[in-house]
Every structure is written in structure tokens, then in C-alpha cells.
Motif scaffolding. Structure first.
Motif, mmCIF file in Angstrom:
data_model
loop_
_atom_site.group_PDB
_atom_site.id
_atom_site.type_symbol
_atom_site.label_atom_id
_atom_site.label_comp_id
_atom_site.label_asym_id
_atom_site.label_seq_id
_atom_site.Cartn_x
_atom_site.Cartn_y
_atom_site.Cartn_z
ATOM 1 N N UNK A 1 0.540 -1.370 0.213
ATOM 2 C CA UNK A 1 0.338 0.004 0.155
ATOM 3 C C UNK A 1 0.364 1.570 0.168
ATOM 4 N N UNK A 2 0.579 2.486 -0.759
ATOM 5 C CA UNK A 2 1.008 3.745 -0.474
ATOM 6 C C UNK A 2 0.316 4.381 -0.532
ATOM 7 N N UNK A 15 11.474 7.451 0.095
ATOM 8 C CA UNK A 15 12.444 7.908 0.867
ATOM 9 C C UNK A 15 13.120 6.643 0.741
ATOM 10 N N UNK A 16 12.721 5.648 1.938
ATOM 11 C CA UNK A 16 12.890 4.289 2.596
ATOM 12 C C UNK A 16 13.044 3.268 1.040
ATOM 13 N N UNK A 17 12.015 3.659 0.244
ATOM 14 C CA UNK A 17 12.384 2.230 -0.735
ATOM 15 C C UNK A 17 13.540 3.371 -1.902
ATOM 16 N N UNK A 18 13.964 4.481 -1.959
ATOM 17 C CA UNK A 18 15.486 4.506 -2.326
ATOM 18 C C UNK A 18 16.155 4.257 -1.740
ATOM 19 N N UNK A 24 8.645 0.555 -5.170
ATOM 20 C CA UNK A 24 7.445 -0.243 -4.877
ATOM 21 C C UNK A 24 6.609 -0.400 -6.203
ATOM 22 N N UNK A 25 5.840 -1.383 -5.781
ATOM 23 C CA UNK A 25 4.483 -1.783 -7.301
ATOM 24 C C UNK A 25 3.072 -1.730 -6.238
ATOM 25 N N UNK A 26 2.974 -0.194 -6.593
ATOM 26 C CA UNK A 26 1.508 0.547 -5.600
ATOM 27 C C UNK A 26 -0.002 -0.448 -6.194
ATOM 28 N N UNK A 27 -0.445 -1.172 -5.401
ATOM 29 C CA UNK A 27 -1.301 -1.668 -5.380
ATOM 30 C C UNK A 27 -2.288 -1.143 -5.283
ATOM 31 N N UNK A 28 -2.206 -0.461 -4.324
ATOM 32 C CA UNK A 28 -3.740 0.681 -3.063
ATOM 33 C C UNK A 28 -2.804 1.610 -2.587
ATOM 34 N N UNK A 29 -3.675 2.736 -3.555
ATOM 35 C CA UNK A 29 -3.169 4.994 -2.939
ATOM 36 C C UNK A 29 -4.532 4.853 -1.865
#
Length: 112
Positions: A1-2, A15-18, A24-29
Motif C-alpha cells: 500500500x502506498x 525515501x525508504x524505497x530509494x 514499490x509496486x503500488x496496489x492501492x493508495x
């Protein structure tokens, strides 16, 4: 989830992903941390949430980030402050910061 772009956790998750070199593959916002947590618990995906957002008794549903993530917290407002807001700002100003020195953080901590 994003998180939705205007939600403060969007910046943290990006930031954490970088830092960890993944996209991240976003499945929902979502617009709220609690919504992200509930969707993750239901198996829709995973997300990053602050430790203090995990309700009592839900710790079995979460994993600690490795390396741990740390960031400074800032309070700001627009316009004049209501009495409760002023009391909160006064409380923040009375706390000796930083709460933790960089030397007390784990050596592999991601710090923003």
C-alpha cells in the motif's frame, strides 16, 4: 500500500524505497495510515507505518524494518493557532531535542 501524494507518509515510503534500492509496486493508495495497515493485514500488500500507529494487540501483524528507519518530526501550522494547538506547540518546545542522539541509533539505521 502506498499513500496519496498529499499524505505525509508518501515521502517517507518513497525515501525508504530509494535508500533500499527498490521500486514499490503500488496496489492501492490510501490517505490514512490506519487504512494502509488494515489493507496490509488483509493481505492486499505491505506498507510502511510508524510504530506508534500500530494498535495494541496488533504487533503480530507487523515486522520491524531492517535496517530501522528514523526521521525528524516537524510541527507547523497555517494562520493563527487555536488554544489546543498552542498548548501542543508549547509541549513540543518544552521537550529536549533530539530525543535520541545519532550515536544511540543502530549503526545501520536509515536516517533522514
Amino acid at each position: 500500500m502506498h499513500y496519496e501524494p498529499e499524505q505525509g507518509m508518501t515521502e517517507v515510503l518513497d525515501w525508504a524505497a530509494r535508500c533500499l534500492a527498490f521500486s514499490p509496486r503500488v496496489v492501492a493508495r490510501v490517505g490514512q495510515v490506519t487504512a494502509a495497515l488494515r489493507l496490509a493485514v488483509e493481505g492486499v500488500g505491505f506498507t510502511v507505518i510508524p510504530a506508534n500507529a500500530v494498535p495494541h494487540g496488533w504487533s503480530r501483524h507487523v515486522r520491524q524494518a531492517e535496517p530501522p528507519l528514523y526521521r525528524e518530526i516537524v510541527a507547523y501550522g497555517r494562520g493563527s493557532m487555536a488554544q489546543l494547538t498552542r498548548r501542543f506547540v508549547d509541549l513540543l518546545a518544552s521537550v529536549e531535542l533530539p530525543l535520541v542522539s545519532r550515536t544511540e541509533l543502530p549503526p545501520d539505521a536509515l536516517i533522514r
